[in-house]
Design an enzyme around this catalytic site. Structure first.
Site, PDB file in Angstrom:
ATOM      1  N   TRP A 154       0.721  -1.242  -0.200  1.00 13.22           N
ATOM      2  CA  TRP A 154      -0.074   0.169  -0.017  1.00 13.22           C
ATOM      3  C   TRP A 154       0.780   1.202  -0.030  1.00 13.22           C
ATOM      4  O   TRP A 154       0.489   2.216  -0.673  1.00 13.22           O
ATOM      5  CB  TRP A 154      -0.991   0.041   1.113  1.00 13.22           C
ATOM      6  CG  TRP A 154      -2.020  -1.014   1.041  1.00 13.22           C
ATOM      7  CD1 TRP A 154      -2.250  -2.263   1.692  1.00 13.22           C
ATOM      8  CD2 TRP A 154      -3.006  -1.216  -0.095  1.00 13.22           C
ATOM      9  NE1 TRP A 154      -3.196  -2.931   1.082  1.00 13.22           N
ATOM     10  CE2 TRP A 154      -3.591  -2.433  -0.068  1.00 13.22           C
ATOM     11  CE3 TRP A 154      -3.330  -0.321  -1.268  1.00 13.22           C
ATOM     12  CZ2 TRP A 154      -4.558  -2.722  -0.915  1.00 13.22           C
ATOM     13  CZ3 TRP A 154      -4.355  -0.860  -2.142  1.00 13.22           C
ATOM     14  CH2 TRP A 154      -4.927  -2.050  -1.972  1.00 13.22           C
TER      15      TRP A 154
ATOM     16  N   ASP B 202      -1.855   7.246   5.891  1.00 15.99           N
ATOM     17  CA  ASP B 202      -2.888   6.295   5.427  1.00 15.99           C
ATOM     18  C   ASP B 202      -3.395   5.445   6.603  1.00 15.99           C
ATOM     19  O   ASP B 202      -2.713   4.494   6.895  1.00 15.99           O
ATOM     20  CB  ASP B 202      -2.315   5.578   4.198  1.00 15.99           C
ATOM     21  CG  ASP B 202      -3.342   4.379   3.970  1.00 15.99           C
ATOM     22  OD1 ASP B 202      -4.375   4.462   4.440  1.00 15.99           O
ATOM     23  OD2 ASP B 202      -3.020   3.804   2.774  1.00 15.99           O
TER      24      ASP B 202
ATOM     25  N   LYS C  82     -13.181  -0.975   6.440  1.00 17.33           N
ATOM     26  CA  LYS C  82     -12.600  -2.058   7.438  1.00 17.33           C
ATOM     27  C   LYS C  82     -13.259  -1.462   8.785  1.00 17.33           C
ATOM     28  O   LYS C  82     -14.570  -1.762   8.977  1.00 17.33           O
ATOM     29  CB  LYS C  82     -11.092  -1.618   7.617  1.00 17.33           C
ATOM     30  CG  LYS C  82     -10.524  -1.448   6.278  1.00 17.33           C
ATOM     31  CD  LYS C  82     -10.033  -2.375   5.803  1.00 17.33           C
ATOM     32  CE  LYS C  82      -9.075  -1.761   4.485  1.00 17.33           C
ATOM     33  NZ  LYS C  82      -8.709  -3.030   3.568  1.00 17.33           N
TER      34      LYS C  82
HETATM   35  N1  PMP Z   1      -4.411   1.682   2.000  1.00 16.15           N
HETATM   36  C1  PMP Z   1      -4.526   0.167   2.862  1.00 16.15           C
HETATM   37  C2  PMP Z   1      -3.726   0.380   4.073  1.00 16.15           C
HETATM   38  C3  PMP Z   1      -5.537  -0.596   2.342  1.00 16.15           C
HETATM   39  O1  PMP Z   1      -5.701  -1.655   3.104  1.00 16.15           O
HETATM   40  C4  PMP Z   1      -6.355  -0.402   1.208  1.00 16.15           C
HETATM   41  C5  PMP Z   1      -7.439  -1.503   0.715  1.00 16.15           C
HETATM   42  N2  PMP Z   1      -7.409  -2.703   1.256  1.00 16.15           N
HETATM   43  C6  PMP Z   1      -6.084   0.848   0.565  1.00 16.15           C
HETATM   44  C7  PMP Z   1      -5.277   1.838   1.132  1.00 16.15           C
HETATM   45  C8  PMP Z   1      -6.889   0.995  -0.857  1.00 16.15           C
HETATM   46  O2  PMP Z   1      -8.416   1.633  -0.567  1.00 16.15           O
HETATM   47  P1  PMP Z   1      -9.186   1.965  -1.437  1.00 16.15           P
HETATM   48  O3  PMP Z   1      -9.496   0.677  -2.334  1.00 16.15           O
HETATM   49  O4  PMP Z   1     -10.542   2.294  -0.736  1.00 16.15           O
HETATM   50  O5  PMP Z   1      -8.710   2.782  -2.406  1.00 16.15           O
END
Ligand code: PMP
Length: 459
Positions: free
Chosen positions: A110, A181, A205
């Site tokens: 991520w 994030d 989450k």
């Molecule tokens: N950051 C983290 C830590 C995540 O776990 C996730 C999705 N599982 C995301 C970003 C991406 O989020 P989104 O699909 O809402 O863009």
């Protein structure tokens, strides 16, 4: 629709969308058809009705966030669409100011996704990354980060759901702008908001169902968005709408309505004062019970993350026998964990039952009505997510599964070959040779003999 408790619910350990508490689901379902006796659903009502139901729902959810997280008044709280990926772009667009580079800490997939998006707008410097020290994965201390005064901000991923690495404390970066994030860690512990310039959390989450992203940003940083910033990612545009924030365009009403219910549910279940201290205690208790089994399994389960950064919500581990398997992720979100070629061969040969562990565990989990335990395709193995919506009974169930499976499987081969060690050894040595010929770079490490001699996990 029948109340959730009356339907047969399975336990969902998925990394997201995550399980919602039964009571919250019932409240959402109950209110959805007819909001507050008005004869209309909240989904049919306009967001421009000043002081009307939609604005009320939005305001209430925002107030709950402020209360639970203790957001200081010099921070704006806004709701935007586009998920965390939207914010991967929004961060540089809103915070670069007159700079052209930013520092990113790489703790997994991520962080890298955030960097890829930021690279479209600025130079990305990796100022620190996950490293392996004495067989443990750790994040270097801040004092060792290679930070640059020329960088506009420092970005971290609060909890990487794929590597299972989490910042368990709020870092102190002094005057540098720290951006986080918090998608998979928000609402699992108290946060010292004033340590951050901005943080964002895509729902899906702990916060509620997917479809909206919460952003908390220091108000004095709202004036610097680059001119090309799209309006839907413009923090100031969202923060300064009237009569309440987050009305720059039609808000995702259902998601915010549902998040509001999750937040209210949290206050009900964990108390109105010190809500997140209480949540943290439960999170830690549940996570340490899982790690205890992993750590005491004599290598049957392996988690290499150092305890200082071990994720409390997304616990990722492999089977000991899977240790040499390197996985590749295509990057596709529809990818699932598949046995590698090596695992297939091993499985067929009844020799190295790497694939059997993964398959066997998943089969057993399914029988016990547990879902979402497969690791991310980039990591493999198993991932146990302990988000707030997961009830304690589910945690007890998964602990039981971990114990039962390790105990049964550590004598697994004995069951297959009835302990005819000679025959078995013979078959195995031939199989290993065949595997090595087919996969010259692979290093299958276990023979039947090793397997049979492996100590039983102490559980
Ligand atoms: N950051 C983290 C830590 C995540 O776990 C996730 C999705 N599982 C995301 C970003 C991406 O989020 P989104 O699909 O809402 O863009």
């Amino acid at each position: 629709m029948a109340p959730v408790q009356e339907r047969s619910r399975c336990f969902n350990f998925s990394a997201g969308p995550a399980m919602l508490p039964d009571l919250v689901l019932d409240k959402i379902v109950g209110e959805l058809g007819d909001y507050d006796g008005l004869g209309m659903s909240i989904l049919e009502m306009g967001h421009r009705d000043a002081g009307g139901p939609v604005q009320e729902v939005l305001q209430e959810a925002t107030d709950c966030v402020r209360h639970i997280l203790g957001v200081p008044s010099n921070y704006a709280v806004i709701w935007q669409q586009g998920g965390a990926h939207g914010q991967f772009a929004a961060v540089p667009l809103n915070l670069l100011r007159d700079k052209t580079q930013a520092d990113y800490v790489d703790t997994g997939v991520w962080s890298r996704r955030a960097m890829n998006e930021a690279r479209k707008f600025c130079t990305v410097r990796v100022c620190a990354e996950l490293r392996e020290e004495g067989g443990r994965l750790e994040v270097p201390p801040v004092s060792e980060w290679n930070l640059s005064d020329e960088s506009a901000y420092v970005h971290i991923c609060g909890n990487d759901t794929i590597s299972g690495v989490e910042f368990l404390e709020d870092l102190d970066l002094g005057d540098r702008l720290l951006v986080a994030d918090f998608t998979s860690t928000l609402l699992s512990r108290p946060v010292n908001i004033s340590r951050y310039a901005a943080l964002y959390c895509s729902a899906g989450k702990n916060l509620g169902p997917a479809g909206v992203c919460l952003v908390v940003v220091r108000r004095d940083l709202l004036d610097f968005a680059l001119p090309q910033t799209p309006m839907v990612l413009h923090w100031k545009a969202a923060a300064e709408t009237s009569p309440i924030p987050s009305l720059a365009n039609t808000p995702p009403v259902f998601s915010i309505f549902a998040c509001g219910h999750v937040l209210k549910g949290l206050r009900r279940s964990f108390g109105d004062v010190g809500t997140l201290d209480n949540v943290k205690r439960r999170t830690q208790r549940r996570a340490s019970a899982v790690y205890k089994i992993i750590d005491e399994s004599n290598g049957f389960y392996i988690n290499k993350v150092a305890s200082a950064v071990r994720s409390q919500t997304t616990i990722c581990f492999t089977f000991g026998r899977d240790a040499t398997v390197q996985r590749q992720w295509t990057g596709s979100i529809t990818d699932t964990v598949k046995p590698t070629d090596l695992e297939e061969v091993c499985f067929e040969a009844h020799c190295l039952d790497i694939a059997a562990d993964l398959r066997g565990f998943m089969r057993e989990a399914k029988q016990r009505r547990m879902n979402g335990l497969a690791g991310h395709p980039a990591f493999g193995g198993i991932r146990i997510c302990l988000y707030n919506g997961l009830p304690d009974e589910a945690v007890d169930e998964v602990l039981r599964l971990l114990r039962d499976f390790a105990v049964a499987e550590s004598g697994g081969l004995e069951k297959i070959c009835n302990c005819k060690v000679i025959t078995c050894l013979d078959t195995c040595s031939r199989s290993i040779k065949a595997i090595k010929e087919e996969h010259p770079t692979a290093s299958p490490t276990r023979s039947c003999l090793e397997h049979n001699l492996r100590p039983m996990p102490v559980l």
